[in-house]
Motif scaffolding. Sequence first.
Motif, PDB file in Angstrom:
ATOM      1  N   VAL A  55      34.814 -60.710   4.074  1.00 17.34           N
ATOM      2  CA  VAL A  55      34.582 -61.330   2.770  1.00 17.34           C
ATOM      3  C   VAL A  55      35.447 -60.595   1.755  1.00 17.34           C
ATOM      4  O   VAL A  55      35.636 -59.379   1.847  1.00 17.34           O
ATOM      5  N   ASN A  56      36.009 -61.345   0.795  1.00 20.18           N
ATOM      6  CA  ASN A  56      36.845 -60.765  -0.270  1.00 20.18           C
ATOM      7  C   ASN A  56      37.965 -59.881   0.273  1.00 20.18           C
ATOM      8  O   ASN A  56      38.224 -58.798  -0.255  1.00 20.18           O
ATOM      9  N   ASN A  57      38.595 -60.328   1.335  1.00 21.43           N
ATOM     10  CA  ASN A  57      39.731 -59.624   1.933  1.00 21.43           C
ATOM     11  C   ASN A  57      39.372 -58.237   2.459  1.00 21.43           C
ATOM     12  O   ASN A  57      40.215 -57.345   2.510  1.00 21.43           O
ATOM     13  N   LYS A  58      38.093 -58.067   2.826  1.00 27.88           N
ATOM     14  CA  LYS A  58      37.644 -56.818   3.428  1.00 27.88           C
ATOM     15  C   LYS A  58      36.939 -57.132   4.743  1.00 27.88           C
ATOM     16  O   LYS A  58      36.143 -58.066   4.829  1.00 27.88           O
ATOM     17  N   LYS A  59      37.252 -56.336   5.755  1.00 24.33           N
ATOM     18  CA  LYS A  59      36.608 -56.471   7.053  1.00 24.33           C
ATOM     19  C   LYS A  59      35.502 -55.430   7.150  1.00 24.33           C
ATOM     20  O   LYS A  59      35.731 -54.242   6.893  1.00 24.33           O
ATOM     21  N   TYR A  60      34.312 -55.891   7.523  1.00 28.27           N
ATOM     22  CA  TYR A  60      33.148 -55.015   7.666  1.00 28.27           C
ATOM     23  C   TYR A  60      32.776 -54.953   9.141  1.00 28.27           C
ATOM     24  O   TYR A  60      32.621 -55.990   9.796  1.00 28.27           O
ATOM     25  N   ILE A  61      32.635 -53.748   9.643  1.00 28.45           N
ATOM     26  CA  ILE A  61      32.230 -53.526  11.026  1.00 28.45           C
ATOM     27  C   ILE A  61      30.922 -52.724  10.992  1.00 28.45           C
ATOM     28  O   ILE A  61      30.884 -51.605  10.478  1.00 28.45           O
ATOM     29  N   LYS A  90      31.950 -49.511   8.816  1.00 31.39           N
ATOM     30  CA  LYS A  90      33.326 -49.214   8.430  1.00 31.39           C
ATOM     31  C   LYS A  90      33.827 -50.393   7.599  1.00 31.39           C
ATOM     32  O   LYS A  90      33.492 -51.548   7.876  1.00 31.39           O
ATOM     33  N   VAL A  91      34.630 -50.090   6.574  1.00 32.96           N
ATOM     34  CA  VAL A  91      35.200 -51.128   5.706  1.00 32.96           C
ATOM     35  C   VAL A  91      36.715 -50.951   5.677  1.00 32.96           C
ATOM     36  O   VAL A  91      37.211 -49.848   5.415  1.00 32.96           O
ATOM     37  N   ILE A  92      37.426 -52.050   5.934  1.00 32.56           N
ATOM     38  CA  ILE A  92      38.889 -52.029   5.917  1.00 32.56           C
ATOM     39  C   ILE A  92      39.380 -53.045   4.893  1.00 32.56           C
ATOM     40  O   ILE A  92      38.962 -54.211   4.920  1.00 32.56           O
ATOM     41  N   ASP A  93      40.241 -52.612   3.983  1.00 35.86           N
ATOM     42  CA  ASP A  93      40.889 -53.520   3.036  1.00 35.86           C
ATOM     43  C   ASP A  93      42.005 -54.234   3.800  1.00 35.86           C
ATOM     44  O   ASP A  93      42.969 -53.601   4.235  1.00 35.86           O
ATOM     45  N   LEU A  94      41.876 -55.551   3.986  1.00 37.49           N
ATOM     46  CA  LEU A  94      42.850 -56.294   4.787  1.00 37.49           C
ATOM     47  C   LEU A  94      44.180 -56.492   4.067  1.00 37.49           C
ATOM     48  O   LEU A  94      45.190 -56.770   4.709  1.00 37.49           O
ATOM     49  N   THR A  95      44.221 -56.319   2.755  1.00 35.92           N
ATOM     50  CA  THR A  95      45.465 -56.440   2.010  1.00 35.92           C
ATOM     51  C   THR A  95      46.376 -55.239   2.267  1.00 35.92           C
ATOM     52  O   THR A  95      47.574 -55.384   2.476  1.00 35.92           O
ATOM     53  N   THR A  96      45.775 -54.046   2.272  1.00 32.45           N
ATOM     54  CA  THR A  96      46.561 -52.812   2.425  1.00 32.45           C
ATOM     55  C   THR A  96      46.393 -52.168   3.799  1.00 32.45           C
ATOM     56  O   THR A  96      47.056 -51.195   4.108  1.00 32.45           O
ATOM     57  N   ASN A  97      45.435 -52.685   4.576  1.00 34.16           N
ATOM     58  CA  ASN A  97      45.067 -52.122   5.876  1.00 34.16           C
ATOM     59  C   ASN A  97      44.510 -50.700   5.740  1.00 34.16           C
ATOM     60  O   ASN A  97      44.531 -49.921   6.685  1.00 34.16           O
ATOM     61  N   GLN A  98      44.014 -50.366   4.553  1.00 28.84           N
ATOM     62  CA  GLN A  98      43.456 -49.048   4.279  1.00 28.84           C
ATOM     63  C   GLN A  98      41.959 -49.036   4.632  1.00 28.84           C
ATOM     64  O   GLN A  98      41.228 -49.971   4.325  1.00 28.84           O
ATOM     65  N   THR A 184      28.684 -56.930  -1.436  1.00 21.43           N
ATOM     66  CA  THR A 184      27.707 -57.364  -2.433  1.00 21.43           C
ATOM     67  C   THR A 184      27.501 -58.878  -2.377  1.00 21.43           C
ATOM     68  O   THR A 184      26.626 -59.400  -3.037  1.00 21.43           O
ATOM     69  N   GLU A 185      28.327 -59.552  -1.596  1.00 19.90           N
ATOM     70  CA  GLU A 185      28.214 -61.002  -1.423  1.00 19.90           C
ATOM     71  C   GLU A 185      27.751 -61.323  -0.013  1.00 19.90           C
ATOM     72  O   GLU A 185      27.912 -60.523   0.906  1.00 19.90           O
ATOM     73  N   ASN A 186      27.206 -62.531   0.160  1.00 17.45           N
ATOM     74  CA  ASN A 186      26.754 -62.969   1.472  1.00 17.45           C
ATOM     75  C   ASN A 186      27.940 -63.118   2.416  1.00 17.45           C
ATOM     76  O   ASN A 186      29.037 -63.469   1.992  1.00 17.45           O
ATOM     77  N   LEU A 187      27.707 -62.848   3.704  1.00 15.57           N
ATOM     78  CA  LEU A 187      28.735 -63.085   4.696  1.00 15.57           C
ATOM     79  C   LEU A 187      28.087 -63.259   6.065  1.00 15.57           C
ATOM     80  O   LEU A 187      26.939 -62.882   6.277  1.00 15.57           O
TER      81      LEU A 187
END
Length: 192
Positions: A55-61, A90-98, A184-187
């Motif tokens: 969600v919001n260009n972030k991957k949640y594991i 774990k949270v990964i920003d998919l835009t920066t891969n950070q 903070t949003e549904n996913l």
Amino acid sequence: MKKILILIVFVTSLNSYAQVTGIVPLNTAEYQNGAYLKDLDNELPFMEGTWEGTVNNKKYIFQFTVFTQHLDSWENGLYEYEDKLCGKFKVIDLTTNQVLYDNLGATDYEDYRLLNLTIRDQTEFDFYFQDTESNCFNAAEFTLHKNVNNPDQLLYYNFRMDNYGRFGGCPYTNQDDIPMFLPTENLVLTKQ
């Protein structure tokens, strides 16, 4: 001889303190001291394992583990055993891969940041999150709902901030300024 007698009394008191006094189902409201709140309905194994969502260009594991017969004890002498569902993420920003947040390396119960609080109707799992001291023990709650039509999916929703511990040394004056890495949003989370 007196030292041996004291040692025997001490060991006996420890053994009686650590005994299970009865077994009751999880979510039982009233039970005797020393009870074991056991997953008699086999609700927890469904959640075990790895779940992912974006969600919001972030991957949640998220990874969930069951700790069976975990002992909780308090200074007043009360104690209980409970089957507990705990998580890490774990949270990964998919835009920066950070990698923004990662506690997937946790192995000890105390290092898991997500704790299941309640289970409703065998489908809704309420969780509590408490961050580390570096983030002022920031806290939040959320709910995971089983998709009865697809056992490989969970709905993450009802995110809400909780009280946090403003202790000496906390560099933040407002809770909104403390980093929050949970969505903070549904996913939708999918089992891996």
